[in-house]
Design a protein around this motif. Structure first.
Motif, PDB file in Angstrom:
ATOM      1  N   SER A 181     133.000   8.190  31.634  1.00  0.00           N
ATOM      2  CA  SER A 181     133.647   9.327  30.990  1.00  0.00           C
ATOM      3  C   SER A 181     135.165   9.270  31.182  1.00  0.00           C
ATOM      4  CB  SER A 181     133.100  10.634  31.557  1.00  0.00           C
ATOM      5  OG  SER A 181     133.669  10.888  32.824  1.00  0.00           O
ATOM      6  N   ARG A 182     135.836  10.138  30.437  1.00  0.00           N
ATOM      7  CA  ARG A 182     137.290  10.226  30.538  1.00  0.00           C
ATOM      8  C   ARG A 182     137.715  10.586  31.961  1.00  0.00           C
ATOM      9  NH1 ARG A 182     138.051  13.836  26.859  1.00  0.00           N
ATOM     10  NH2 ARG A 182     138.735  12.578  25.098  1.00  0.00           N
ATOM     11  N   GLN A 253     126.785   8.713  20.508  1.00  0.00           N
ATOM     12  CA  GLN A 253     127.790   8.395  19.493  1.00  0.00           C
ATOM     13  C   GLN A 253     128.796   9.538  19.306  1.00  0.00           C
ATOM     14  OE1 GLN A 253     125.813   7.585  15.782  1.00  0.00           O
ATOM     15  NE2 GLN A 253     124.585   9.452  15.836  1.00  0.00           N
ATOM     16  N   GLN A 254     128.358  10.783  19.459  1.00  0.00           N
ATOM     17  CA  GLN A 254     129.271  11.910  19.308  1.00  0.00           C
ATOM     18  C   GLN A 254     130.327  11.919  20.413  1.00  0.00           C
ATOM     19  OE1 GLN A 254     127.324  15.697  18.839  1.00  0.00           O
ATOM     20  NE2 GLN A 254     129.164  16.865  19.275  1.00  0.00           N
ATOM     21  N   GLN A 255     129.902  11.671  21.668  1.00  0.00           N
ATOM     22  CA  GLN A 255     130.838  11.650  22.789  1.00  0.00           C
ATOM     23  C   GLN A 255     131.802  10.468  22.700  1.00  0.00           C
ATOM     24  OE1 GLN A 255     127.565  12.133  23.091  1.00  0.00           O
ATOM     25  NE2 GLN A 255     127.406  14.215  23.913  1.00  0.00           N
ATOM     26  N   ALA A 257     132.786   9.102  19.823  1.00  0.00           N
ATOM     27  CA  ALA A 257     133.707   9.408  18.729  1.00  0.00           C
ATOM     28  C   ALA A 257     134.798  10.390  19.153  1.00  0.00           C
ATOM     29  CB  ALA A 257     132.926   9.976  17.549  1.00  0.00           C
ATOM     30  N   SER A 258     134.451  11.311  20.058  1.00  0.00           N
ATOM     31  CA  SER A 258     135.433  12.301  20.515  1.00  0.00           C
ATOM     32  C   SER A 258     136.316  11.788  21.635  1.00  0.00           C
ATOM     33  CB  SER A 258     134.715  13.572  20.980  1.00  0.00           C
ATOM     34  OG  SER A 258     133.955  13.320  22.156  1.00  0.00           O
ATOM     35  N   GLY A 259     135.980  10.612  22.175  1.00  0.00           N
ATOM     36  CA  GLY A 259     136.768  10.051  23.263  1.00  0.00           C
ATOM     37  C   GLY A 259     136.322  10.493  24.640  1.00  0.00           C
ATOM     38  N   GLU A 260     135.227  11.232  24.716  1.00  0.00           N
ATOM     39  CA  GLU A 260     134.721  11.657  26.034  1.00  0.00           C
ATOM     40  C   GLU A 260     134.139  10.484  26.812  1.00  0.00           C
ATOM     41  OE1 GLU A 260     132.606  15.672  26.158  1.00  0.00           O
ATOM     42  OE2 GLU A 260     132.476  15.140  24.031  1.00  0.00           O
ATOM     43  N   ARG A 262     133.634   5.994  26.937  1.00  0.00           N
ATOM     44  CA  ARG A 262     133.972   4.663  26.435  1.00  0.00           C
ATOM     45  C   ARG A 262     133.010   3.657  27.033  1.00  0.00           C
ATOM     46  NH1 ARG A 262     138.526   1.240  29.711  1.00  0.00           N
ATOM     47  NH2 ARG A 262     137.344  -0.387  28.631  1.00  0.00           N
TER      48      ARG A 262
END
Length: 305
Positions: A181-182, A253-255, A257-260, A262
């Motif tokens: 996560s970020r 895929q949603q996380q 796409a939002s950058g949450e 990698r």
């Protein structure tokens, strides 16, 4: 001489023989068959000729079966029972489908877009509107046990082993990558050999069960620090920033796409997990189960082509 094909003629003769045996003689069978004694005698003689066996004795001592006649009578009963079973089975195919169909899925398969489960349910209910679909989610080992014990009709699981009591129908493959996560210290690190070393040292959350040799190989050199079987719970562990972990790409895929999230060293840390539908290998036929499985495999087959 060996008996050739058993056709309608032989079946009619055997029916006469059955009536004679169960009536206790030729005379007693006349009213049962509504034919004369001489005709009955001709039919039995024809049957004996067809079989090349002496089936019964008749004379002053009364009617009795020979040893071969007793054996043929028993074989005849098995034949007629098999014919009745075939007739009943065919007739059952024309009966409306009713009752419940129990489907148990592992983790997030229900809403995996690759599974196309909602579409399969819609197609099935249109074809069998009087069947209730009961859908639930359980752990992988519980699903196998429930299908084997006839507590569920169909199980949807990641393929990880072949059990002799189950049939397996391949559906699709989930692609997995290693995510952080970020909030994790490795989030901003560029992919490199140095990052791979850091990845191997970082705390990893994993399912805690053996799913496939490929998964085991990917985890073998990693710091397995926490266990979380269900994807939703594992995702929460990863989003905390305290752990990294493998997740199916479609699920996150949603996380991503939002950058949450990698993917870390995606060229090295990844694997595929085949998703299959399991059913009991033995037991009576289940038309509802077969119809639903046809819908399900048909949906995913279109995507694979």
């Amino acid at each position: 001489m060996s008996l050739g094909q058993v056709g309608d003629f032989e079946i009619r003769l055997l029916k006469v023989f059955e009536a004679v045996v169960e009536s206790g003689g030729f005379s007693a069978a006349e009213s049962e068959l509504s034919i004369g004694r001489s005709t009955i005698s001709t039919h039995i003689a024809n049957l004996e000729d067809r079989l090349d066996l002496k089936l019964c004795r008749r004379g002053r001592g009364g009617f009795s079966l020979t040893e071969e006649g007793v054996e043929v009578y028993e074989l005849m009963k098995e034949l007629f029972a098999a014919l009745d079973g075939f007739r009943s089975g065919v007739n059952a195919l024309h009966v409306r489908l009713t009752g419940n169909l129990r489907v148990i899925a592992s983790d997030a398969i229900c809403m995996d877009p690759q599974a196309r489960l909602p579409e399969a349910i819609a197609e099935f209910t249109a074809a069998a509107p009087e069947v209730n679909v009961l859908l639930d989610v359980k752990a992988l080992n519980d699903i196998e046990r429930m299908v084997l014990n006839d507590e569920a009709d169909i199980g949807l699981i990641p393929f990880h082993r072949q059990l002799s009591g189950l049939n397996y129908a391949p559906l699709y493959a989930d692609q997995f990558h290693l995510y952080c996560s970020r909030a994790h210290p490795l989030y901003d690190s560029p992919n490199s050999d140095a990052l791979l070393e850091q990845v191997l040292a970082a705390k990893v959350v994993h399912a805690g069960i053996h799913t496939s040799p490929e998964v085991g190989s990917q985890l073998a050199d990693m710091n397995k620090a926490a266990i979380s079987y269900f994807y939703e719970a594992r995702l929460a562990m990863i989003l905390s920033g305290a752990y990294i972990g493998f997740m199916p790409d479609a699920f996150v895929q949603q996380q991503v796409a939002s950058g949450e999230l990698r993917a870390l060293v995606p060229e090295t840390k990844h694997y595929a997990l085949e998703i299959v539908a399991i059913t009991r290998a033995h037991g009576k036929a289940n038309r509802a189960r077969a119809l639903f499985l046809e819908s399900l495999t048909g949906m995913t087959e279109v995507d694979r082509v």
